[in-house]
Motif scaffolding. Structure first.
Motif, PDB file in Angstrom:
ATOM      1  N   GLU A   1       0.850  -1.187   0.000  1.00  0.00           N
ATOM      2  CA  GLU A   1       0.000   0.000   0.000  1.00  0.00           C
ATOM      3  C   GLU A   1       0.882   1.231   0.000  1.00  0.00           C
TER       4      GLU A   1
ATOM      5  N   ARG B   1      -4.507  -3.230  -4.522  1.00  0.00           N
ATOM      6  CA  ARG B   1      -4.313  -2.294  -3.406  1.00  0.00           C
ATOM      7  C   ARG B   1      -3.222  -1.280  -3.705  1.00  0.00           C
TER       8      ARG B   1
ATOM      9  N   ASP C   1      -4.367   1.047  -6.369  1.00  0.00           N
ATOM     10  CA  ASP C   1      -5.659   1.613  -5.987  1.00  0.00           C
ATOM     11  C   ASP C   1      -6.624   1.585  -7.173  1.00  0.00           C
TER      12      ASP C   1
END
Length: 641
Positions: free
Chosen positions: A26, A355, A358
């Motif tokens: 992330e 992730r 995004d």
């Protein structure tokens, strides 16, 4: 699983990288002093009502008006409006725990019945501004803490679905009910299972105090204004994910280090040792091998183990991921088992890439086809497990008979890193260019067209350095041969920004000679036409003038023979040019009486243009111009007379 939080601070933004077992999963970025983050509470003013959408646009200070739908007003919107009105100046503030809640709004009502242009409303950001869209708002306010989420205008206690133990549920309900004020509800988060009763009570009381301070800000601020700002992104991640799996939180800025250390000590004092200040000479992202992993965000191909790879494509409508086995072969395994292993490995990487990049909206995954239903179900269950750690709301559908898996995922924030790539100017994104073997033939054909068909005598070639060196190589270069063959001057200009085999054809003024609307060619054709017309008129005037001069010189005396019937004395008679001119003047005078000014003016305008061209080209005096106009008018008058 070992988790690390790496934070890089600059003067303009804060980059946050979350790693799991040294793998980046992330990446977030907070831009300094931008505001309008998810969770921020604003006092806004209604700017526009959209009955067709059953929604409204509200000014909260952003460059674009924020959007709110009727369903986002919340069931207790009338009570919220009463709180806002009571907190305005010259009003007596109301406390939520002491007031009686009004009836909720209708399920299928109209937003125009509850909002008017100019009304003040307390809203909370649920989705940041993305591209050309403004922020998304809600009036269903909630205040998040580490263990709980406070929900005003409610009286219920909700427990996270991840908490399975009935004993834990009873304990948490009892603790929350003991300290929760009237007209306040709460959502117990999963992290509260390992928290003490005192920690939960403190979280609830701190959230209630935060709500009271937010209401007090309404009296001091003028809309649009920020009432309550969410914590920084770093503290938000720590609040939501801090647990025993974190091994370190590394920061390269001392001020941010002190802020995070203070927050960690407030929520879990035993974890303050994992917060570390990085002082190395190497950039922090390079030291933890994060910069290399960030570069993979721009890659179209993502490699897997043993030759398999992914192809990630993004369009306006959806994101598409294709799974390929590559050159992976196992002689001792059957085909079905090999395909299943490749798909399971791809599922793990896809969950990470979704992730990391995004990816929001619709995501279509094309897995390798599998024959057995058990394999299909195993892959679906594995994807559900891998996506369970994703905080964004998402929905995963089972595999179709074509081997496609569909995922819908919510995107709350803009993409962290935008691709910084341009379409190739040479191939236009196709990956194919014209062969260099035919380059000289193409250039020569264009020069032949411009020089022979269009009559051009000057051509400027704008080319890359490679093409310039090629056509100017040697004494008898291609440029010299073309100049002699087509009798045209060829200039060369090098342009480094052009593609390797791109060529532009320009004139002296730098205009594109291949443009259909090229004005240089039309300008020269018009000049050539005017020159020929002026030359023709000049030759005509010269001939007429020569004829008149010759006629004047040929005056001679004519003797009239006597009539034998009339014996009159012989007398010589002269026909003089002067007598003829007098007769013409009399005719002109009589004709002028019948010709009006409106009839004479068009005659003058008709001959003016040709005479002007003649005067300009041959540089005759102004008297020549006046005489020519006068003669033209007289000729027209005589014809009419």
């Amino acid at each position: 699983m070992n988790r690390e939080l790496i934070i890089h601070v600059t003067s303009t933004d804060i980059s946050i990288a979350l790693c799991e077992d040294k793998v980046l999963v992330e990446l977030g970025k907070d831009v300094a002093q931008t505001g309008f983050a998810v969770g921020d509470i604003y006092l806004g003013k209604v700017r526009k009502i959209m009955p067709g959408l059953n929604a409204a646009f509200i000014n909260i200070g952003h460059e674009r008006d924020a959007f709110i739908h009727y369903q986002d007003l919340g069931n207790h919107f009338p009570s919220l409006c009463k709180i806002v009105d009571s907190c305005l100046p010259s009003h007596r503030p109301l406390k939520l725990e002491a007031m009686k809640l009004d009836a909720g709004i209708e399920r299928d009502g109209k937003i125009g019945n509850y909002l008017k242009v100019g009304d003040l409303v307390m809203t909370q950001v649920t989705k940041e501004a993305i591209s050309t869209k403004g922020p998304r708002l809600t009036c269903d306010i909630s205040l998040a803490g580490r263990n709980i989420v406070l929900v005003p205008f409610s009286s219920k206690v909700f427990i996270s679905q991840k908490i399975r133990s009935n004993d834990d549920k009873k304990r948490l309900r009892r603790v929350a009910a003991k300290v929760l004020p009237k007209n306040f509800g709460v959502i117990i988060r999963t992290a509260a299972v390992n928290a003490t009763d005192l920690d939960i009570e403190q979280d609830i009381l701190a959230a209630v105090e935060k709500w009271n301070k937010t209401c007090q800000q309404i009296h001091r601020r003028t809309a649009p204004a920020l009432l309550l700002g969410e914590m920084s992104r770093a503290n938000t991640i720590i609040r939501d994910t801090l647990d025993g799996s974190f091994s370190q939180i590394c920061v390269d800025d001392e001020a941010m280090y002190n802020e995070i250390l203070s927050y960690v000590r407030s929520v879990d004092p035993s974890k303050d040792k994992i917060v570390k200040l990085y002082r190395g000479s190497v950039p922090i992202f390079d030291n933890f091998d994060i910069s290399r992993q960030i570069k993979s965000l721009f890659a179209r191909y993502v490699s897997l183990r043993r030759g398999a790879y992914l192809v990630v494509e993004s369009t306006e409508a959806m994101h598409v991921i294709d799974v390929n086995s590559g050159n992976r072969t196992k002689a001792d395994d059957n085909h079905e088992q090999t395909v299943l292993e490749v798909n399971l490995a791809a599922a793990a990487e896809i969950a990470r890439q979704v992730r990391l990049r995004d990816l929001g909206g619709i995501v279509i995954i094309d897995f390798i086809d599998m024959q057995r239903q058990q394999s299909r179900q195993m892959l679906y269950d594995e994807m559900q497990r891998l996506m369970a750690t994703d905080k964004a709301r998402h929905t995963i559908l089972p595999l179709t008979k074509f081997g496609l898996m569909q995922i819908t995922r919510q995107r709350l924030r803009p993409v962290v890193i935008q691709p910084i790539q341009d379409v190739c100017p040479t191939c236009g994104g196709t990956g194919k260019v014209e062969p260099t073997a035919s380059l000289d033939s193409r250039i020569e054909n264009q020069i032949s067209l411009l020089a022979q068909d269009h009559g051009e005598r000057y051509i400027r070639l704008v080319v890359s350095p490679y093409v310039a060196a090629y056509i100017q190589r040697g004494i008898w270069s291609l440029r010299m041969k073309w100049m002699l063959r087509y009798r045209v001057w060829i200039a060369i200009r090098v342009e480094h920004s052009l593609g390797m085999v791109d060529v532009q054809y320009q004139d002296r003024e730098g205009e594109n000679m291949l443009d259909p609307n090229y004005i240089g060619r039309r300008r020269r054709e018009e000049q050539r036409r005017r020159h020929e017309e002026a030359k023709r008129l000049s030759e005509k005037v010269r001939v007429e003038s020569k004829y008149k001069d010759t006629k004047k010189e040929s005056k001679k005396e004519v003797e009239v023979k006597p009539n034998p019937q009339k014996q009159k004395p012989k007398k010589p008679v002269y026909i003089e040019e002067q007598t003829r001119e007098k007769q013409l003047q009399r005719i002109d005078a009589e004709a002028a009486k019948s010709v009006s000014r409106q009839e004479v003016e068009p005659i003058v305008e008709e001959v003016t243009e040709s005479v002007v061209e003649e005067v300009v080209i041959e540089q005759q005096p102004a008297e020549r111009f006046q005489n020519h106009v006068a003669h033209a008018v007289k000729r027209r008058q005589r014809q009419r007379w």
